[in-house]
Design a protein around this motif. Structure first.
Motif, PDB file in Angstrom:
ATOM      1  N   ARG A 220       0.678  -0.875   0.220  1.00 55.10           N
ATOM      2  CA  ARG A 220      -0.140   0.252   0.259  1.00 55.10           C
ATOM      3  C   ARG A 220       0.867   1.613   0.411  1.00 55.10           C
ATOM      4  NH1 ARG A 220      -4.923  -0.214   3.929  1.00 55.10           N
ATOM      5  NH2 ARG A 220      -5.635   1.106   3.306  1.00 55.10           N
ATOM      6  N   PRO A 221       1.131   2.454  -0.489  1.00 57.61           N
ATOM      7  CA  PRO A 221       1.460   3.598  -0.197  1.00 57.61           C
ATOM      8  C   PRO A 221       1.290   4.183   1.001  1.00 57.61           C
ATOM      9  CG  PRO A 221      -0.856   4.066  -1.336  1.00 57.61           C
ATOM     10  CD  PRO A 221      -0.990   3.024  -1.267  1.00 57.61           C
ATOM     11  N   GLY A 222       2.851   4.392   0.944  1.00 58.03           N
ATOM     12  CA  GLY A 222       3.172   4.675   2.725  1.00 58.03           C
ATOM     13  C   GLY A 222       3.001   6.666   2.834  1.00 58.03           C
ATOM     14  N   PRO A 223       3.218   7.391   3.763  1.00 56.96           N
ATOM     15  CA  PRO A 223       3.066   8.788   3.527  1.00 56.96           C
ATOM     16  C   PRO A 223       3.245   9.421   3.046  1.00 56.96           C
ATOM     17  CG  PRO A 223       3.440   7.665   5.985  1.00 56.96           C
ATOM     18  CD  PRO A 223       3.467   6.687   4.545  1.00 56.96           C
ATOM     19  N   LYS A 224       5.103   8.995   2.262  1.00 59.23           N
ATOM     20  CA  LYS A 224       5.145   9.810   0.883  1.00 59.23           C
ATOM     21  C   LYS A 224       4.743   9.836   0.145  1.00 59.23           C
ATOM     22  CE  LYS A 224       9.865  10.084   2.989  1.00 59.23           C
ATOM     23  NZ  LYS A 224      10.916   9.808   2.489  1.00 59.23           N
ATOM     24  N   ILE A 225       4.143   8.565  -0.632  1.00 56.33           N
ATOM     25  CA  ILE A 225       3.439   8.798  -1.725  1.00 56.33           C
ATOM     26  C   ILE A 225       2.020   9.332  -1.624  1.00 56.33           C
ATOM     27  CG2 ILE A 225       2.605   7.574  -3.442  1.00 56.33           C
ATOM     28  CD1 ILE A 225       4.941   5.381  -2.681  1.00 56.33           C
ATOM     29  N   LEU A 226       1.898   9.162  -0.950  1.00 58.22           N
ATOM     30  CA  LEU A 226       0.280   9.837  -0.595  1.00 58.22           C
ATOM     31  C   LEU A 226       0.222  11.248  -0.194  1.00 58.22           C
ATOM     32  CD1 LEU A 226      -1.281   7.154   1.920  1.00 58.22           C
ATOM     33  CD2 LEU A 226      -2.174   7.131  -0.163  1.00 58.22           C
ATOM     34  N   ALA A 227       0.957  12.032   0.570  1.00 59.18           N
ATOM     35  CA  ALA A 227       1.410  13.054  -0.012  1.00 59.18           C
ATOM     36  C   ALA A 227       1.802  14.055  -0.460  1.00 59.18           C
ATOM     37  CB  ALA A 227       2.607  13.637   1.385  1.00 59.18           C
ATOM     38  N   ALA A 228       2.633  13.136  -2.016  1.00 61.36           N
ATOM     39  CA  ALA A 228       2.898  14.017  -2.913  1.00 61.36           C
ATOM     40  C   ALA A 228       1.369  13.602  -4.092  1.00 61.36           C
ATOM     41  CB  ALA A 228       3.883  12.739  -3.623  1.00 61.36           C
ATOM     42  N   LEU A 229       0.772  12.791  -3.520  1.00 56.46           N
ATOM     43  CA  LEU A 229      -0.187  12.798  -4.441  1.00 56.46           C
ATOM     44  C   LEU A 229      -1.708  13.756  -3.560  1.00 56.46           C
ATOM     45  CD1 LEU A 229      -0.451   8.770  -5.094  1.00 56.46           C
ATOM     46  CD2 LEU A 229      -0.090  10.597  -6.761  1.00 56.46           C
ATOM     47  N   GLY A 230      -1.528  14.376  -2.709  1.00 57.35           N
ATOM     48  CA  GLY A 230      -1.887  15.060  -2.018  1.00 57.35           C
ATOM     49  C   GLY A 230      -3.326  14.784  -1.589  1.00 57.35           C
ATOM     50  N   LEU A 231      -3.141  13.167  -1.018  1.00 60.70           N
ATOM     51  CA  LEU A 231      -3.484  12.462  -0.539  1.00 60.70           C
ATOM     52  C   LEU A 231      -3.832  11.703   1.057  1.00 60.70           C
ATOM     53  CD1 LEU A 231      -4.066  10.062  -3.490  1.00 60.70           C
ATOM     54  CD2 LEU A 231      -5.690  11.966  -2.673  1.00 60.70           C
ATOM     55  N   SER A 232      -4.619  11.389   1.528  1.00 59.75           N
ATOM     56  CA  SER A 232      -4.761  10.962   2.690  1.00 59.75           C
ATOM     57  C   SER A 232      -5.229   9.289   3.105  1.00 59.75           C
ATOM     58  CB  SER A 232      -4.016  12.134   3.972  1.00 59.75           C
ATOM     59  OG  SER A 232      -5.701  12.096   4.333  1.00 59.75           O
ATOM     60  N   ARG A 233      -4.794   8.764   4.246  1.00 60.51           N
ATOM     61  CA  ARG A 233      -5.840   7.639   4.224  1.00 60.51           C
ATOM     62  C   ARG A 233      -6.033   7.817   6.229  1.00 60.51           C
ATOM     63  NH1 ARG A 233      -1.395   3.517   4.446  1.00 60.51           N
ATOM     64  NH2 ARG A 233      -1.575   3.095   2.055  1.00 60.51           N
ATOM     65  N   ARG A 234      -7.587   7.380   5.718  1.00 61.01           N
ATOM     66  CA  ARG A 234      -8.387   7.305   6.356  1.00 61.01           C
ATOM     67  C   ARG A 234      -9.185   5.867   6.265  1.00 61.01           C
ATOM     68  NH1 ARG A 234      -6.751  11.368   7.538  1.00 61.01           N
ATOM     69  NH2 ARG A 234      -7.624  13.731   7.348  1.00 61.01           N
ATOM     70  N   ASP A 235      -9.231   5.179   7.349  1.00 62.09           N
ATOM     71  CA  ASP A 235      -9.582   4.008   7.388  1.00 62.09           C
ATOM     72  C   ASP A 235     -10.775   4.318   8.148  1.00 62.09           C
ATOM     73  OD1 ASP A 235      -7.552   2.524   6.179  1.00 62.09           O
ATOM     74  OD2 ASP A 235      -6.132   2.637   7.245  1.00 62.09           O
ATOM     75  N   PHE A 236     -11.907   3.313   7.789  1.00 61.46           N
ATOM     76  CA  PHE A 236     -13.199   3.453   9.022  1.00 61.46           C
ATOM     77  C   PHE A 236     -13.982   2.523   8.919  1.00 61.46           C
ATOM     78  CE2 PHE A 236     -14.073   5.446   4.587  1.00 61.46           C
ATOM     79  CZ  PHE A 236     -15.281   4.785   4.380  1.00 61.46           C
ATOM     80  N   TYR A 237     -15.006   2.225   9.720  1.00 60.60           N
ATOM     81  CA  TYR A 237     -15.872   0.906   9.394  1.00 60.60           C
ATOM     82  C   TYR A 237     -17.274   1.979   9.077  1.00 60.60           C
ATOM     83  CZ  TYR A 237     -12.368  -1.624  11.572  1.00 60.60           C
ATOM     84  OH  TYR A 237     -11.066  -1.962  11.647  1.00 60.60           O
ATOM     85  N   THR A 238     -18.737   1.308   9.259  1.00 61.24           N
ATOM     86  CA  THR A 238     -19.414   1.047   8.416  1.00 61.24           C
ATOM     87  C   THR A 238     -20.956   0.298   8.882  1.00 61.24           C
ATOM     88  OG1 THR A 238     -19.425   0.819   6.485  1.00 61.24           O
ATOM     89  CG2 THR A 238     -19.177   3.470   6.860  1.00 61.24           C
ATOM     90  N   LYS A 239     -21.560   0.518   9.327  1.00 58.40           N
ATOM     91  CA  LYS A 239     -22.951  -0.576   9.089  1.00 58.40           C
ATOM     92  C   LYS A 239     -23.711  -0.900   8.154  1.00 58.40           C
ATOM     93  CE  LYS A 239     -26.141  -1.954  12.276  1.00 58.40           C
ATOM     94  NZ  LYS A 239     -27.252  -1.510  13.594  1.00 58.40           N
ATOM     95  N   ASP A 240     -23.770  -1.804   7.760  1.00 58.06           N
ATOM     96  CA  ASP A 240     -24.200  -2.518   6.691  1.00 58.06           C
ATOM     97  C   ASP A 240     -24.658  -3.124   6.016  1.00 58.06           C
ATOM     98  OD1 ASP A 240     -21.202  -4.063   5.162  1.00 58.06           O
ATOM     99  OD2 ASP A 240     -23.122  -4.581   6.905  1.00 58.06           O
ATOM    100  N   GLY A 241     -26.179  -2.961   7.542  1.00 59.28           N
ATOM    101  CA  GLY A 241     -26.954  -3.660   7.630  1.00 59.28           C
ATOM    102  C   GLY A 241     -26.923  -5.393   8.044  1.00 59.28           C
ATOM    103  N   GLY A 242     -25.466  -6.187   8.421  1.00 61.27           N
ATOM    104  CA  GLY A 242     -25.250  -7.011   8.289  1.00 61.27           C
ATOM    105  C   GLY A 242     -24.648  -7.799   6.813  1.00 61.27           C
ATOM    106  N   ARG A 243     -24.541  -7.474   6.093  1.00 66.18           N
ATOM    107  CA  ARG A 243     -24.353  -7.019   4.531  1.00 66.18           C
ATOM    108  C   ARG A 243     -22.295  -8.352   4.480  1.00 66.18           C
ATOM    109  NH1 ARG A 243     -25.701  -3.347   0.475  1.00 66.18           N
ATOM    110  NH2 ARG A 243     -26.689  -2.684   2.398  1.00 66.18           N
TER     111      ARG A 243
END
Length: 66
Positions: free
Chosen positions: A43-66
């Motif tokens: 996976r791209p790390g902080p240096k690559i993401l910063a160069a692309l103007g991006l940052s990583r956000r990991d999150f969870y969502t409730k999807d109704g048990g799917r």
């Protein structure tokens, strides 16, 4: 943004730099690491993401048990 979209941005950055080696040098990372990210082996790390103007956000969502 999907992993595939990030890889497309990264590939465009490599084309703009002129080569993968030049892009890696500009990012301050190894050519091997950049290659692994481009091939989807790592996976791209902080240096690559910063160069692309991006940052990583990991999150969870409730999807109704799917």
């Amino acid at each position: 943004m999907t992993d595939a979209q990030v890889k497309r941005l990264l590939n465009a950055a490599v084309r703009k730099a002129g080569s993968q080696q030049l892009a890696a040098a500009q990012l301050g990372i190894s050519d091997a690491y950049l290659s692994d990210v481009r091939r989807g082996l790592r996976r791209p790390g902080p240096k690559i993401l910063a160069a692309l103007g991006l940052s990583r956000r990991d999150f969870y969502t409730k999807d109704g048990g799917r």
